[in-house]
Design a protein around this motif. Structure first.
Motif, PDB file in Angstrom:
ATOM      1  N   LEU A  44      40.899 -36.058 -40.324  1.00 22.11           N
ATOM      2  CA  LEU A  44      41.816 -36.664 -41.671  1.00 22.11           C
ATOM      3  C   LEU A  44      40.794 -37.713 -42.313  1.00 22.11           C
ATOM      4  O   LEU A  44      40.119 -38.366 -41.842  1.00 22.11           O
ATOM      5  CB  LEU A  44      42.990 -37.598 -40.941  1.00 22.11           C
ATOM      6  N   PRO A  45      40.964 -37.774 -43.747  1.00 21.37           N
ATOM      7  CA  PRO A  45      40.256 -38.612 -44.297  1.00 21.37           C
ATOM      8  C   PRO A  45      40.642 -40.107 -44.308  1.00 21.37           C
ATOM      9  O   PRO A  45      41.754 -40.350 -43.881  1.00 21.37           O
ATOM     10  CB  PRO A  45      40.589 -38.370 -45.823  1.00 21.37           C
ATOM     11  N   VAL A  46      39.629 -41.078 -44.188  1.00 21.48           N
ATOM     12  CA  VAL A  46      40.114 -42.291 -44.276  1.00 21.48           C
ATOM     13  C   VAL A  46      40.721 -43.089 -45.392  1.00 21.48           C
ATOM     14  O   VAL A  46      41.815 -43.799 -45.364  1.00 21.48           O
ATOM     15  CB  VAL A  46      38.662 -43.411 -44.124  1.00 21.48           C
ATOM     16  N   SER A  47      40.288 -42.582 -46.678  1.00 15.82           N
ATOM     17  CA  SER A  47      40.930 -43.063 -47.780  1.00 15.82           C
ATOM     18  C   SER A  47      42.012 -41.874 -48.261  1.00 15.82           C
ATOM     19  O   SER A  47      42.111 -40.766 -47.904  1.00 15.82           O
ATOM     20  CB  SER A  47      40.197 -43.242 -48.643  1.00 15.82           C
ATOM     21  N   GLY A  48      43.088 -42.321 -49.023  1.00 14.71           N
ATOM     22  CA  GLY A  48      44.062 -41.769 -49.693  1.00 14.71           C
ATOM     23  C   GLY A  48      45.250 -41.240 -48.778  1.00 14.71           C
ATOM     24  O   GLY A  48      45.887 -40.484 -49.110  1.00 14.71           O
ATOM     25  N   LEU A  49      45.200 -41.796 -47.452  1.00 15.96           N
ATOM     26  CA  LEU A  49      46.447 -41.334 -46.589  1.00 15.96           C
ATOM     27  C   LEU A  49      47.830 -42.176 -47.324  1.00 15.96           C
ATOM     28  O   LEU A  49      48.611 -41.207 -47.487  1.00 15.96           O
ATOM     29  CB  LEU A  49      46.155 -42.181 -45.200  1.00 15.96           C
ATOM     30  N   ILE A  50      47.596 -43.294 -47.656  1.00 14.53           N
ATOM     31  CA  ILE A  50      48.969 -43.711 -48.315  1.00 14.53           C
ATOM     32  C   ILE A  50      49.421 -43.316 -49.264  1.00 14.53           C
ATOM     33  O   ILE A  50      50.805 -43.016 -49.308  1.00 14.53           O
ATOM     34  CB  ILE A  50      48.840 -45.477 -48.684  1.00 14.53           C
ATOM     35  N   SER A  51      48.715 -42.388 -50.320  1.00 11.48           N
ATOM     36  CA  SER A  51      49.344 -41.647 -51.169  1.00 11.48           C
ATOM     37  C   SER A  51      50.134 -40.346 -50.725  1.00 11.48           C
ATOM     38  O   SER A  51      50.948 -39.816 -51.764  1.00 11.48           O
ATOM     39  CB  SER A  51      48.134 -41.300 -52.318  1.00 11.48           C
ATOM     40  N   SER A  52      49.906 -40.107 -49.508  1.00 10.74           N
ATOM     41  CA  SER A  52      50.920 -38.883 -48.922  1.00 10.74           C
ATOM     42  C   SER A  52      52.017 -39.267 -48.698  1.00 10.74           C
ATOM     43  O   SER A  52      52.997 -38.463 -48.207  1.00 10.74           O
ATOM     44  CB  SER A  52      49.977 -38.227 -47.801  1.00 10.74           C
ATOM     45  N   LEU A  53      52.385 -40.567 -48.658  1.00  9.98           N
ATOM     46  CA  LEU A  53      53.771 -41.006 -48.263  1.00  9.98           C
ATOM     47  C   LEU A  53      54.692 -40.836 -49.303  1.00  9.98           C
ATOM     48  O   LEU A  53      54.389 -40.760 -50.433  1.00  9.98           O
ATOM     49  CB  LEU A  53      53.809 -42.489 -47.810  1.00  9.98           C
ATOM     50  N   PRO A  54      56.165 -40.684 -48.869  1.00 11.86           N
ATOM     51  CA  PRO A  54      57.178 -40.322 -49.940  1.00 11.86           C
ATOM     52  C   PRO A  54      56.978 -41.620 -50.741  1.00 11.86           C
ATOM     53  O   PRO A  54      56.787 -42.802 -50.308  1.00 11.86           O
ATOM     54  CB  PRO A  54      58.387 -40.339 -49.064  1.00 11.86           C
ATOM     55  N   LYS A  55      57.301 -41.712 -52.135  1.00 11.98           N
ATOM     56  CA  LYS A  55      57.145 -42.911 -52.746  1.00 11.98           C
ATOM     57  C   LYS A  55      58.018 -43.956 -52.537  1.00 11.98           C
ATOM     58  O   LYS A  55      57.938 -45.150 -52.729  1.00 11.98           O
ATOM     59  CB  LYS A  55      57.677 -42.228 -54.376  1.00 11.98           C
ATOM     60  N   GLU A  56      59.220 -43.730 -51.896  1.00  7.62           N
ATOM     61  CA  GLU A  56      60.402 -44.756 -51.628  1.00  7.62           C
ATOM     62  C   GLU A  56      59.674 -45.416 -50.319  1.00  7.62           C
ATOM     63  O   GLU A  56      59.968 -46.624 -50.217  1.00  7.62           O
ATOM     64  CB  GLU A  56      61.665 -43.832 -51.335  1.00  7.62           C
ATOM     65  N   VAL A  57      58.960 -44.914 -49.573  1.00  5.82           N
ATOM     66  CA  VAL A  57      58.269 -45.446 -48.529  1.00  5.82           C
ATOM     67  C   VAL A  57      57.126 -46.310 -49.019  1.00  5.82           C
ATOM     68  O   VAL A  57      56.907 -47.322 -48.731  1.00  5.82           O
ATOM     69  CB  VAL A  57      57.941 -44.395 -47.504  1.00  5.82           C
ATOM     70  N   GLN A  58      56.417 -45.683 -49.992  1.00  3.88           N
ATOM     71  CA  GLN A  58      55.209 -46.627 -50.648  1.00  3.88           C
ATOM     72  C   GLN A  58      55.801 -48.028 -51.065  1.00  3.88           C
ATOM     73  O   GLN A  58      55.403 -49.079 -50.934  1.00  3.88           O
ATOM     74  CB  GLN A  58      54.533 -45.748 -51.593  1.00  3.88           C
ATOM     75  N   ASN A  59      56.725 -47.581 -51.959  1.00  4.48           N
ATOM     76  CA  ASN A  59      57.449 -48.791 -52.600  1.00  4.48           C
ATOM     77  C   ASN A  59      58.071 -49.674 -51.753  1.00  4.48           C
ATOM     78  O   ASN A  59      58.353 -51.005 -51.978  1.00  4.48           O
ATOM     79  CB  ASN A  59      58.302 -48.351 -53.559  1.00  4.48           C
ATOM     80  N   GLY A  60      58.601 -49.495 -50.358  1.00  4.80           N
ATOM     81  CA  GLY A  60      59.180 -50.238 -49.300  1.00  4.80           C
ATOM     82  C   GLY A  60      58.340 -51.063 -48.585  1.00  4.80           C
ATOM     83  O   GLY A  60      58.680 -51.731 -47.620  1.00  4.80           O
ATOM     84  N   LEU A  61      56.828 -50.388 -48.616  1.00  4.40           N
ATOM     85  CA  LEU A  61      56.081 -51.042 -47.612  1.00  4.40           C
ATOM     86  C   LEU A  61      55.844 -52.753 -47.471  1.00  4.40           C
ATOM     87  O   LEU A  61      56.012 -53.199 -46.190  1.00  4.40           O
ATOM     88  CB  LEU A  61      54.745 -50.564 -48.018  1.00  4.40           C
ATOM     89  N   GLY A  62      56.052 -53.316 -48.655  1.00  3.24           N
ATOM     90  CA  GLY A  62      56.075 -54.627 -48.433  1.00  3.24           C
ATOM     91  C   GLY A  62      57.147 -55.500 -47.716  1.00  3.24           C
ATOM     92  O   GLY A  62      57.077 -56.193 -46.897  1.00  3.24           O
ATOM     93  N   SER A  63      58.384 -54.950 -48.417  1.00  2.00           N
ATOM     94  CA  SER A  63      59.617 -55.371 -47.761  1.00  2.00           C
ATOM     95  C   SER A  63      59.651 -55.068 -46.371  1.00  2.00           C
ATOM     96  O   SER A  63      60.126 -55.982 -45.321  1.00  2.00           O
ATOM     97  CB  SER A  63      60.805 -55.077 -48.470  1.00  2.00           C
TER      98      SER A  63
END
Length: 259
Positions: A44-63
């Motif tokens: 697996l690549p080190v970079s670019g992993l977060i972009s594979s998550l569903p958008k709602e999960v990405q948007n909710g990472l902070g909260s």
């Protein structure tokens, strides 16, 4: 209750500060090695992993990170009188098992596992503080343990970028809740996003969850040893901590130029 070995007083002139800084710099430099090897071995690549998550999960990472961290702080502090500190390898093995369980069901189960893993990570960091002679029930040490979680994570090659930040004491002035929200969460959220993305990989999510959790725990324990090692050295050698951090950064920069 954990017993702390009381060492005899050591005068500043008997402490080889340079050698201790060399050892701490080497430990800091090598902290990410295991994490990067894990991803490399599993393809697996080190970079670019977060972009594979569903958008709602990405948007909710902070909260989500904020809620998980708040819960973890309560659980970690509350468990100290019930569960004794474990050796570093036991903590890493425990989080590996948690990661495998979290990755088995993809993103949904990984999100459910997150607060538990952060709690174990925090307890592991607290255990390291005890190894260096500090009491995690003290407010300043509690802040230090949280500061370790503000490191960049095991999947970054940017050495030294957060070392000075780890020595800051802004949390004591800002107040716990505000400091966690303003400082810790923005740094920890993308790091945990990488972990969630690795666990969400189809078919091998459980294996990735185990491997990444093991790498994360090993990494944060190394960072904790460096952080509390610097604090202990500052006390024993009667040297200002900012001077020690400057010495560490100089060594890390020197290792870059030699590479």
């Amino acid at each position: 209750m954990t017993q702390i070995e009381i060492l005899p007083d050591v005068s500043a002139r008997e402490i080889d500060v340079s050698s201790k800084l060399d050892a701490l710099a080497a430990q800091y430099k090598g902290a990410s090695g295991l994490g990067i090897k894990v991803l490399g071995l599993l393809g697996l690549p080190v970079s670019g992993l977060i972009s594979s998550l569903p958008k709602e999960v990405q948007n909710g990472l902070g909260s989500g990170t904020g809620m998980a961290l708040t819960q973890a702080v309560k659980l970690a502090d509350g468990s100290r009188g019930v569960l004794k500190d474990q050796p570093d390898w036991v903590n890493a093995s425990l989080t590996a098992a948690l990661g495998a369980a979290g990755g088995f069901g993809g993103v949904t189960s990984a999100l459910a596992e997150l607060p538990v893993t952060i709690t174990v990570l925090l307890r592991a960091i607290q255990a390291v503080s005890v190894q260096h002679g500090f009491d995690p029930s003290q407010e300043s040490v509690r802040f230090d343990c949280l500061q370790v979680l503000a490191a960049n994570g095991p999947f970054t090659a940017d050495k030294g970028a957060d070392l000075s930040m780890l020595e800051q004491r802004a949390g004591l002035a800002m107040g716990g809740a505000g400091w966690i929200k303003a400082v810790i969460v923005p740094r920890l959220a993308p790091v945990l996003g990488q972990k969630l993305a690795a666990q969400a990989v189809p078919v091998i999510g459980a294996a990735m969850g185990a491997a990444t959790n093991y790498a994360y725990t090993s990494y944060y324990q190394d960072i904790a040893h460096v952080h509390f090692g610097l604090r202990k050295l500052a006390i024993d050698a009667d040297v200002p901590s900012d001077e020690l951090v400057a010495g560490m950064l100089k060594r890390l920069e020197g290792s870059k130029s030699d590479a």
